[in-house]
Design a protein around this motif. Structure first.
Motif, short mmCIF file in Angstrom:
data_model
loop_
_atom_site.label_atom_id
_atom_site.label_comp_id
_atom_site.label_asym_id
_atom_site.label_seq_id
_atom_site.Cartn_x
_atom_site.Cartn_y
_atom_site.Cartn_z
N LYS A 1 4.63 48.05 0.90
CA LYS A 1 3.79 49.18 1.29
C LYS A 1 4.23 49.76 2.63
O LYS A 1 3.60 49.57 3.67
CB LYS A 1 2.31 48.76 1.35
CG LYS A 1 1.75 48.31 0.01
CD LYS A 1 0.27 47.98 0.11
CE LYS A 1 -0.28 47.57 -1.25
NZ LYS A 1 -1.73 47.21 -1.17
N SER B 1 4.97 44.41 10.97
CA SER B 1 3.67 44.98 10.62
C SER B 1 3.51 46.41 11.12
O SER B 1 2.64 47.15 10.64
CB SER B 1 2.54 44.11 11.18
OG SER B 1 2.54 42.83 10.56
N GLU C 1 4.94 39.24 4.40
CA GLU C 1 4.81 37.84 3.98
C GLU C 1 6.00 37.04 4.50
O GLU C 1 7.14 37.25 4.07
CB GLU C 1 4.75 37.77 2.45
CG GLU C 1 4.64 36.36 1.91
CD GLU C 1 4.69 36.32 0.39
OE1 GLU C 1 4.83 35.22 -0.17
OE2 GLU C 1 4.61 37.41 -0.24
N CYS D 1 8.50 42.42 2.83
CA CYS D 1 7.60 43.50 3.28
C CYS D 1 7.34 44.47 2.14
O CYS D 1 8.25 44.82 1.39
CB CYS D 1 8.22 44.25 4.46
SG CYS D 1 8.73 43.18 5.83
N GLU E 1 2.58 47.62 5.57
CA GLU E 1 1.20 47.11 5.52
C GLU E 1 1.14 45.65 5.14
O GLU E 1 0.25 44.92 5.60
CB GLU E 1 0.38 47.95 4.54
CG GLU E 1 0.16 49.40 4.98
CD GLU E 1 -0.70 50.16 4.00
OE1 GLU E 1 -1.46 49.52 3.25
OE2 GLU E 1 -0.61 51.41 3.97
N GLU E 2 2.05 45.20 4.29
CA GLU E 2 2.07 43.80 3.86
C GLU E 2 3.35 43.14 4.35
O GLU E 2 4.45 43.61 4.07
CB GLU E 2 1.99 43.71 2.34
CG GLU E 2 0.66 44.18 1.77
CD GLU E 2 0.60 44.00 0.26
OE1 GLU E 2 1.55 43.38 -0.31
OE2 GLU E 2 -0.38 44.46 -0.35
#
Length: 475
Positions: A429, A407, A414, A427, A411-412
């Protein structure tokens, strides 16, 4: 009688000891006070281990504790011949972990409060557990003799180091034992077990330089089998098989960063996929020698792709951050894949799963001679393993720690399928970082240090191209 020439001295002078400078254990002040209390109550019921030249192989904290309470001698097992450094360190690690009682073992008890050699014929293994640890002990006893000891109560139950006793039975050697009264055994076990410091691997920096990783890393995605030996590679990457291939098309542009031998990239290119691969420690076929020409060629290929078509839609980072030798290198790797990823692209990452690894260790699987699965984790969840003649750092993550790490760069994040040997994430952004941080990361990652302080110095153009592309992306 000790049949294998390891010498036991019940009162070795402390002032003759020569501590090793690599001891990986560090004690807090409270742990050191606790250790002194245990030594006052029970004395030393586990001898230190000395190399044949007098170097203290295992027992550094115990000898410090003895000096602190005014003692002048320590029981010591003295190895019959000088062992090499890697075995010294193995003794240190095994000695720190040998206070175990998973197995149930009985033997002939000696006089209470005394040392004695117990004949192996009297050892009775009721329940044999913790097999990986037993195998690791067995490798060292077979090579160097019975270097360990046990604590046994007056009823014949081995209350400490039961796995060592099980190995002695299997290999048929007598064991050194300290006998305690059964009513004292519980307190002794409580005092000797538990947390006595944490691991700190900084003392092994010189034993595990960055380029050591190339000896093992290029094989990490290649199945070791008869098929592999016949150049028929079996593919086993969870990241590729579960995160990438189910949706990948021939129109996607992919870079496999830290690709080992590049097996997946070669396999997929043959099927029409657009996959570049990069491995800074690619070795020549069948050798440990680095393929520097091939490494530079991979950099040139990525340069052309970036110049002509821009950043990548897909970046694959499989089994790389678990092999970084420091947190700095981990940062440089992740910053580089952040930079390689287009604004609307994605990075598919897999790394060693700490929870799964600990479960594997506790399951009783066997281990190999070259690489144990014993966990000696430091505060950063880094383990040290001796693999193919070299020390390797292995870094582990939990799903939570991996999400927290990634992170910082995307930004994303999962997470995907975190129950397997590899904890994985997708991942998107990429976050912007200062240009000077990117520059340092690129210079580190595309101009890696090699043995004898060699660097190829062929990285300047790719650094320049990437800087311009991320300036455009982050603007």
């Amino acid at each position: 009688m000790n049949p294998l020439d390891v010498r036991f001295d019940p009162a070795y002078p402390l002032d003759k000891l020569r501590p090793a400078d690599y001891n990986p254990r560090r004690l807090s002040e409270s742990s050191f006070v606790r250790l002194q209390g245990s030594l006052r109550r029970h004395g030393v019921v586990k001898p230190v281990i000395l190399n044949a030249d007098g170097t203290l192989v295992a027992g550094h904290q115990r000898t410090k504790g003895l000096k602190a309470i005014g003692q002048t001698t320590v029981p010591a097992m003295i190895l019959p011949q000088k062992v090499r450094l890697q075995d010294e360190i193995k003794f240190n690690l095994l000695h720190n972990r040998v206070e175990t009682d998973s197995s149930v073992v009985y033997a002939e008890a000696g006089p209470i409060g005394q040392w004695c050699w117990i004949p192996w014929q009297s050892i009775e293994v009721i329940a044999s557990r913790n097999l990986p640890f037993q195998q690791a002990i067995g490798f060292m006893t077979a090579a160097h003799g019975p270097w360990g000891s046990v604590v046994i109560d007056d009823q014949g139950r081995v209350v400490l180091n039961a796995e060592y006793a099980a190995v002695a039975k299997a290999q048929r050697f007598d064991i050194l034992a300290w006998t305690v009264a059964s009513f004292d055994a519980g307190q002794l076990v409580e005092d000797l077990t538990g947390e006595y410091g944490v691991y700190d691997w900084t003392g092994l920096e010189d034993q595990a330089p960055v380029w050591n990783q190339h000896i093992v890393q290029p094989n990490r995605l290649r199945e070791h089998s008869s098929k592999a030996k016949a150049d028929k590679v079996r593919y086993k990457s969870e990241v590729w098989e579960r995160l990438v291939l189910p949706w990948l098309t021939t129109s996607h542009r992919v870079v496999d960063f830290g690709a080992g031998h590049g097996d997946y990239a070669k396999h997929l290119r043959a099927q029409g996929y657009q996959v570049q691969d990069y491995e800074p420690y690619r070795t020549l076929k069948g050798k440990y020698s680095l393929d520097v020409r091939g490494i530079v060629s991979m950099i040139r290929g990525i340069e052309r792709e970036l110049r002509e078509r821009g950043l990548y839609e897909v970046v694959v980072l499989d089994s790389v951050i678990n092999a970084t030798t420091s947190l700095e290198y981990q940062h440089w790797v992740l910053l580089t894949v952040n930079a390689l990823c287009a604004a609307d692209g994605q990075v598919c990452i897999g790394t060693r799963n700490l929870e799964r690894e600990m479960a594997y260790e506790n399951s009783g699987h066997s281990i190999s001679r070259d690489s144990t699965r014993l966990a000696f984790l430091d505060s950063e969840n880094v383990d040290m393993r001796f693999v193919r003649g070299k020390w390797q750092r292995i870094r582990y993550h939990t799903p939570e720690s991996l999400r927290g790490l990634l992170s910082r760069y995307f930004e994303e994040v999962e997470l995907s399928d975190a129950t397997r040997a590899t904890v994985k994430a997708v991942c998107r952004k990429p976050r912007p970082f200062p240009i000077e941080e990117y520059e340092e990361a690129f210079r580190r990652e595309f101009n890696m240090p090699y043995p004898n302080d060699f660097r190829h110095d062929k990285h300047e153009e790719i650094v320049e191209i990437l800087i311009k592309l991320i300036e455009d992306r982050n603007s």
